[in-house]
Design a protein around this motif. Structure first.
Motif, PDB file in Angstrom:
ATOM      1  N   LEU A 189      27.254  95.736   5.495  1.00  0.00           N
ATOM      2  CA  LEU A 189      25.915  95.998   4.994  1.00  0.00           C
ATOM      3  C   LEU A 189      25.801  97.461   4.601  1.00  0.00           C
ATOM      4  O   LEU A 189      26.485  98.323   5.151  1.00  0.00           O
ATOM      5  CB  LEU A 189      24.853  95.678   6.052  1.00  0.00           C
ATOM      6  N   SER A 190      24.917  97.738   3.651  1.00  0.00           N
ATOM      7  CA  SER A 190      24.641  99.104   3.235  1.00  0.00           C
ATOM      8  C   SER A 190      23.198  99.174   2.754  1.00  0.00           C
ATOM      9  O   SER A 190      22.801  98.420   1.855  1.00  0.00           O
ATOM     10  CB  SER A 190      25.587  99.546   2.113  1.00  0.00           C
ATOM     11  N   GLY A 191      22.405 100.037   3.380  1.00  0.00           N
ATOM     12  CA  GLY A 191      21.012 100.160   2.988  1.00  0.00           C
ATOM     13  C   GLY A 191      20.227  98.876   3.130  1.00  0.00           C
ATOM     14  O   GLY A 191      19.293  98.626   2.362  1.00  0.00           O
ATOM     15  N   GLY A 192      20.583  98.044   4.121  1.00  0.00           N
ATOM     16  CA  GLY A 192      19.887  96.785   4.327  1.00  0.00           C
ATOM     17  C   GLY A 192      20.301  95.676   3.389  1.00  0.00           C
ATOM     18  O   GLY A 192      19.713  94.598   3.407  1.00  0.00           O
TER      19      GLY A 192
ATOM     20  N   GLU B 139       4.558  99.906  22.369  1.00  0.00           N
ATOM     21  CA  GLU B 139       4.970  99.677  20.980  1.00  0.00           C
ATOM     22  C   GLU B 139       6.230  98.829  20.871  1.00  0.00           C
ATOM     23  O   GLU B 139       6.598  98.408  19.773  1.00  0.00           O
ATOM     24  CB  GLU B 139       5.227 101.022  20.293  1.00  0.00           C
ATOM     25  N   VAL B 140       6.913  98.604  22.001  1.00  0.00           N
ATOM     26  CA  VAL B 140       8.213  97.933  21.966  1.00  0.00           C
ATOM     27  C   VAL B 140       8.128  96.564  21.290  1.00  0.00           C
ATOM     28  O   VAL B 140       8.997  96.186  20.504  1.00  0.00           O
ATOM     29  CB  VAL B 140       8.783  97.805  23.393  1.00  0.00           C
ATOM     30  N   CYS B 141       7.088  95.816  21.595  1.00  0.00           N
ATOM     31  CA  CYS B 141       7.005  94.432  21.118  1.00  0.00           C
ATOM     32  C   CYS B 141       6.265  94.277  19.794  1.00  0.00           C
ATOM     33  O   CYS B 141       6.089  93.151  19.319  1.00  0.00           O
ATOM     34  CB  CYS B 141       6.320  93.565  22.171  1.00  0.00           C
ATOM     35  N   ALA B 142       5.819  95.364  19.195  1.00  0.00           N
ATOM     36  CA  ALA B 142       5.036  95.272  17.956  1.00  0.00           C
ATOM     37  C   ALA B 142       5.957  95.391  16.750  1.00  0.00           C
ATOM     38  O   ALA B 142       5.991  96.418  16.068  1.00  0.00           O
ATOM     39  CB  ALA B 142       3.965  96.350  17.934  1.00  0.00           C
ATOM     40  N   ARG B 143       6.725  94.336  16.446  1.00  0.00           N
ATOM     41  CA  ARG B 143       7.654  94.408  15.325  1.00  0.00           C
ATOM     42  C   ARG B 143       8.148  93.015  14.945  1.00  0.00           C
ATOM     43  O   ARG B 143       8.035  92.064  15.719  1.00  0.00           O
ATOM     44  CB  ARG B 143       8.845  95.307  15.663  1.00  0.00           C
ATOM     45  N   THR B 144       8.675  92.927  13.722  1.00  0.00           N
ATOM     46  CA  THR B 144       9.323  91.713  13.228  1.00  0.00           C
ATOM     47  C   THR B 144      10.744  92.065  12.826  1.00  0.00           C
ATOM     48  O   THR B 144      10.974  93.021  12.097  1.00  0.00           O
ATOM     49  CB  THR B 144       8.560  91.132  12.023  1.00  0.00           C
ATOM     50  N   LEU B 145      11.712  91.289  13.301  1.00  0.00           N
ATOM     51  CA  LEU B 145      13.123  91.501  12.993  1.00  0.00           C
ATOM     52  C   LEU B 145      13.511  90.593  11.833  1.00  0.00           C
ATOM     53  O   LEU B 145      13.385  89.375  11.918  1.00  0.00           O
ATOM     54  CB  LEU B 145      13.980  91.173  14.219  1.00  0.00           C
ATOM     55  N   GLN B 146      13.970  91.186  10.737  1.00  0.00           N
ATOM     56  CA  GLN B 146      14.354  90.428   9.539  1.00  0.00           C
ATOM     57  C   GLN B 146      15.873  90.285   9.535  1.00  0.00           C
ATOM     58  O   GLN B 146      16.596  91.236   9.241  1.00  0.00           O
ATOM     59  CB  GLN B 146      13.847  91.143   8.295  1.00  0.00           C
ATOM     60  N   ILE B 147      16.355  89.098   9.845  1.00  0.00           N
ATOM     61  CA  ILE B 147      17.757  88.896  10.191  1.00  0.00           C
ATOM     62  C   ILE B 147      18.478  87.994   9.191  1.00  0.00           C
ATOM     63  O   ILE B 147      17.944  86.977   8.745  1.00  0.00           O
ATOM     64  CB  ILE B 147      17.865  88.284  11.601  1.00  0.00           C
ATOM     65  N   PHE B 148      19.715  88.398   8.863  1.00  0.00           N
ATOM     66  CA  PHE B 148      20.642  87.526   8.135  1.00  0.00           C
ATOM     67  C   PHE B 148      21.918  87.454   8.961  1.00  0.00           C
ATOM     68  O   PHE B 148      22.483  88.477   9.330  1.00  0.00           O
ATOM     69  CB  PHE B 148      20.944  88.075   6.736  1.00  0.00           C
ATOM     70  N   ASP B 149      22.369  86.244   9.282  1.00  0.00           N
ATOM     71  CA  ASP B 149      23.500  86.084  10.192  1.00  0.00           C
ATOM     72  C   ASP B 149      24.796  85.643   9.509  1.00  0.00           C
ATOM     73  O   ASP B 149      25.788  85.362  10.169  1.00  0.00           O
ATOM     74  CB  ASP B 149      23.155  85.100  11.308  1.00  0.00           C
TER      75      ASP B 149
ATOM     76  N   GLY C 190      17.141  93.928   2.426  1.00  0.00           N
ATOM     77  CA  GLY C 190      16.133  94.299   3.407  1.00  0.00           C
ATOM     78  C   GLY C 190      16.327  93.606   4.743  1.00  0.00           C
ATOM     79  O   GLY C 190      15.339  93.282   5.423  1.00  0.00           O
ATOM     80  N   VAL C 191      17.596  93.382   5.117  1.00  0.00           N
ATOM     81  CA  VAL C 191      17.894  92.628   6.334  1.00  0.00           C
ATOM     82  C   VAL C 191      18.756  93.460   7.280  1.00  0.00           C
ATOM     83  O   VAL C 191      19.230  94.546   6.946  1.00  0.00           O
ATOM     84  CB  VAL C 191      18.612  91.305   5.997  1.00  0.00           C
ATOM     85  N   ILE C 192      18.977  92.900   8.446  1.00  0.00           N
ATOM     86  CA  ILE C 192      19.782  93.529   9.479  1.00  0.00           C
ATOM     87  C   ILE C 192      20.531  92.409  10.197  1.00  0.00           C
ATOM     88  O   ILE C 192      20.105  91.249  10.187  1.00  0.00           O
ATOM     89  CB  ILE C 192      18.869  94.335  10.431  1.00  0.00           C
ATOM     90  N   ASP C 193      21.669  92.732  10.790  1.00  0.00           N
ATOM     91  CA  ASP C 193      22.435  91.704  11.492  1.00  0.00           C
ATOM     92  C   ASP C 193      21.776  91.367  12.830  1.00  0.00           C
ATOM     93  O   ASP C 193      20.943  92.118  13.336  1.00  0.00           O
ATOM     94  CB  ASP C 193      23.882  92.165  11.697  1.00  0.00           C
ATOM     95  N   PRO C 194      22.136  90.224  13.451  1.00  0.00           N
ATOM     96  CA  PRO C 194      21.446  89.789  14.672  1.00  0.00           C
ATOM     97  C   PRO C 194      21.526  90.763  15.835  1.00  0.00           C
ATOM     98  O   PRO C 194      20.576  90.837  16.622  1.00  0.00           O
ATOM     99  CB  PRO C 194      22.148  88.469  15.008  1.00  0.00           C
ATOM    100  N   LEU C 195      22.631  91.515  15.990  1.00  0.00           N
ATOM    101  CA  LEU C 195      22.717  92.471  17.094  1.00  0.00           C
ATOM    102  C   LEU C 195      21.949  93.754  16.791  1.00  0.00           C
ATOM    103  O   LEU C 195      21.144  94.213  17.594  1.00  0.00           O
ATOM    104  CB  LEU C 195      24.179  92.797  17.410  1.00  0.00           C
ATOM    105  N   SER C 196      22.214  94.342  15.634  1.00  0.00           N
ATOM    106  CA  SER C 196      21.526  95.587  15.282  1.00  0.00           C
ATOM    107  C   SER C 196      20.019  95.385  15.170  1.00  0.00           C
ATOM    108  O   SER C 196      19.245  96.339  15.314  1.00  0.00           O
ATOM    109  CB  SER C 196      22.063  96.132  13.954  1.00  0.00           C
ATOM    110  N   ALA C 197      19.592  94.154  14.928  1.00  0.00           N
ATOM    111  CA  ALA C 197      18.170  93.870  14.742  1.00  0.00           C
ATOM    112  C   ALA C 197      17.321  94.310  15.913  1.00  0.00           C
ATOM    113  O   ALA C 197      16.164  94.697  15.736  1.00  0.00           O
ATOM    114  CB  ALA C 197      17.963  92.373  14.504  1.00  0.00           C
ATOM    115  N   ALA C 198      17.864  94.260  17.119  1.00  0.00           N
ATOM    116  CA  ALA C 198      17.060  94.560  18.294  1.00  0.00           C
ATOM    117  C   ALA C 198      17.160  96.010  18.730  1.00  0.00           C
ATOM    118  O   ALA C 198      16.639  96.358  19.792  1.00  0.00           O
ATOM    119  CB  ALA C 198      17.460  93.639  19.450  1.00  0.00           C
TER     120      ALA C 198
END
Length: 266
Positions: free
Chosen positions: A114-117, A162-172, A144-152
């Motif tokens: 990945l590069s730049g999402g 603030e920890v739980c206020a987010r959406t993880l946009q994932i491509f696996d 505009g995505v992130i892998d399943p591990l880096s997502a968190a």
């Protein structure tokens, strides 16, 4: 484990078995290793070890797991998941993602850059499924995505509220999905090796593309409100780690619970 929505509970467990980088000032600290036990309906099915390191503005994450108990006897399987990238202003910018699994219904192998999402090189085995009931993965689903591990991985200095206020946009590698987190509770205790407070996030799995539309498991997981993750920070740095993840499934609740925390070179 064939790659379809039936793997969503395990994918959610793995996606939340990760860490949150703090700052480059902590680069000299040794890697952290956390041991977890995975159960379904109270029965042990797997052991997993999470490794995390951040040095020189770079991070690495890996999870290794293998089946145990009756699952190890009748359906022996093991796997590794790894991710690496750079930390920019405390935020992860993934570069490489690798998934390997042996056993189950056959070998699974993913290599993704990945590069730049944006997803670049991608090799997956088995190949992505196609058909009238499969929501197609379009080019925009690989941006505009992130892998399943880096997502968190959380931004540096994330406050408990603030920890739980987010959406993880994932491509696996096969499918595009979101994990939507919302605050649920903050508790003034933490296990050994971690420090309080502990934050609890409600989790929702949202399929975007690559899934079987109308499949029973898709409908179940998309409507599933019985999913949460509990997080606390390492004792020696501002790094959020999972204490417990639970996912309601059609055969009982799947849980990944922390057993121990250690430090040192891998």
């Amino acid at each position: 484990m064939k790659k379809n929505v039936s793997t969503a509970p395990l994918a959610l467990l793995l996606a939340t078995l990760s860490a949150a980088p703090a700052s480059a000032a902590e680069a000299a600290l040794p890697p952290a290793r956390l041991s977890y036990g995975l159960t379904v309906a109270g029965l042990p099915i797997a052991d997993a070890v999470l490794g995390y390191d951040d040095r020189g503005g770079r991070y690495t994450l890996d999870v290794a797991w293998h089946t145990v108990g009756l699952a190890g006897i009748f359906a022996s399987a093991s796997g590794t998941v790894a991710a690496a990238g750079r930390l920019v202003s405390g935020r992860p910018h993934p570069r490489d993602y690798r998934l390997k699994e042996q056993g189950g219904d056959g070998p699974i192998d993913v290599e993704m850059s990945l590069s730049g999402g944006r997803v670049g090189r991608l090799e997956v085995e088995p190949p992505a499924k196609t058909g009238e009931d499969i929501v197609p993965v379009l080019p925009e689903h690989r941006r505009g995505v992130i892998d399943p591990l880096s997502a968190a991985l959380l931004p540096a200095g994330t406050r408990p509220e603030e920890v739980c206020a987010r959406t993880l946009q994932i491509f696996d590698g096969w499918s595009r999905w979101d994990i939507r987190l919302t605050p649920k509770a903050i508790r003034d205790e933490a296990p050994n090796g971690l420090r309080a407070p502990t934050v609890v996030c409600a989790v929702r799995w949202v399929p975007i593309a690559g899934h079987r539309a109308g499949h029973r498991s898709v409908r179940y997981m998309a409507a599933n409100e019985d999913v949460e993750v509990r997080l606390a920070r390492l004792a020696d740095r501002d790094v959020w780690m999972p204490v417990e993840t639970s996912v309601g499934t059609l055969i009982g609740t799947a849980r990944a619970g922390l057993r121990s925390v250690s430090h040192g070179d891998r």
